[in-house]
Motif scaffolding. Sequence first.
Motif, short mmCIF file in Angstrom:
data_model
loop_
_atom_site.label_atom_id
_atom_site.label_comp_id
_atom_site.label_asym_id
_atom_site.label_seq_id
_atom_site.Cartn_x
_atom_site.Cartn_y
_atom_site.Cartn_z
N TRP A 57 98.45 27.62 101.50
CA TRP A 57 97.23 28.19 100.94
C TRP A 57 96.09 27.17 100.97
O TRP A 57 94.93 27.53 101.24
N LEU A 58 96.40 25.92 100.69
CA LEU A 58 95.38 24.88 100.74
C LEU A 58 94.79 24.75 102.14
O LEU A 58 93.57 24.65 102.32
N VAL A 59 95.66 24.75 103.13
CA VAL A 59 95.19 24.63 104.51
C VAL A 59 94.31 25.82 104.88
O VAL A 59 93.24 25.67 105.48
N ASP A 60 94.75 27.03 104.53
CA ASP A 60 93.97 28.23 104.86
C ASP A 60 92.61 28.24 104.15
O ASP A 60 91.63 28.75 104.69
N ALA A 61 92.55 27.68 102.95
CA ALA A 61 91.30 27.72 102.18
C ALA A 61 90.25 26.75 102.69
O ALA A 61 89.07 26.88 102.36
N LEU A 62 90.65 25.78 103.50
CA LEU A 62 89.68 24.84 104.07
C LEU A 62 88.86 25.52 105.17
O LEU A 62 89.39 26.29 105.97
N LYS A 63 87.59 25.20 105.21
CA LYS A 63 86.76 25.60 106.34
C LYS A 63 87.18 24.79 107.58
O LYS A 63 87.78 23.71 107.45
N PRO A 64 86.87 25.26 108.77
CA PRO A 64 87.04 24.39 109.94
C PRO A 64 86.28 23.08 109.73
O PRO A 64 85.15 23.09 109.24
#
Length: 316
Positions: free
Chosen positions: A231-238
């Motif tokens: 979830w942390l990875v997905d929540a980051l913007k590019p």
Amino acid sequence: MVGKIVIERLEFQGRCGVTREERHRPQPLALDLELDCDMSSAAASEKLADTVDYAKVLERVEALGHTEDCALLERLAERILAVLFEEFPIERVRLWLRKLAPPVAQTTASVGLRIDRIRPAYLIGSQPLTPSRFLLQNIHRVPKGRVLDVACGKGRHALYLANLGFDVEAIDRDAEAVFDLASTAKQRNLPNLTVQTVDLERATDDRPEFPANRYDAIVVCFYLHRPLFSWLVDALKPNGVLLYETFTIDNYRRHRHPRRWEFCLAHNELLRLTSALQVLSYDEGEHATNSGVDTVFTAQLLARKAALPEPDREPA
């Protein structure tokens, strides 16, 4: 015993100017400080933790120079004052901040301002909430924008980041801590800090607290719940950055802390949990705490999410 710590002519680079052109490039600034503080405990104990560590003061001012983008010196001076009172046991600050190469036609050694400020009433009796050394050392690598502070606790990182001008969202399961943090943000006039009570360890397939591609940076310090990493990875913007530090199994073996070994990372586990990100820096071992005295065994990671791929160009 109240005394003064005097710092003369700290020179650092900062972005400060009315015009965008002047703020485009860092310029040389100088700062003199007189810091009133109680020296009686340090005189008796000879422990650095019982006084104001001027090396940390210098480090914090330089970090502000890296991150702040101010039209006026007055704004930068207020940021410096806020950090000094919030993070150090200082009762009064006398400050002289100046530009060493002001953009004026006349020849002058410097142009600046002096401020004499006592500790704000709402901070009297409170303990400084010092950010982690790892965050302080890497603040210049945290992208400006929206930051999520996960398991924020009393808000030492959220308040620090908000004071630097980041738009901060802070979440924690402790409703009392979240309420106190919201009150502090209101007292300190930090509308760019919002808080939310969230049970981060509930069993669920839905995590609305981690919207996809929302955050320029996510900060997690001394908290570990392994199911959250995707979830942390997905929540980051590019191009968004994850700054993560927590205890390794060596800390449990040496100090029996945290109370359960499951709350500690295995060797290289943090790298495996964040394998979808590009590692910018990683260090695992014994690290100094922000008290400057004790050490703990942690893994420290700064990693970046990949940028969006460029669209294919049609042949000419």
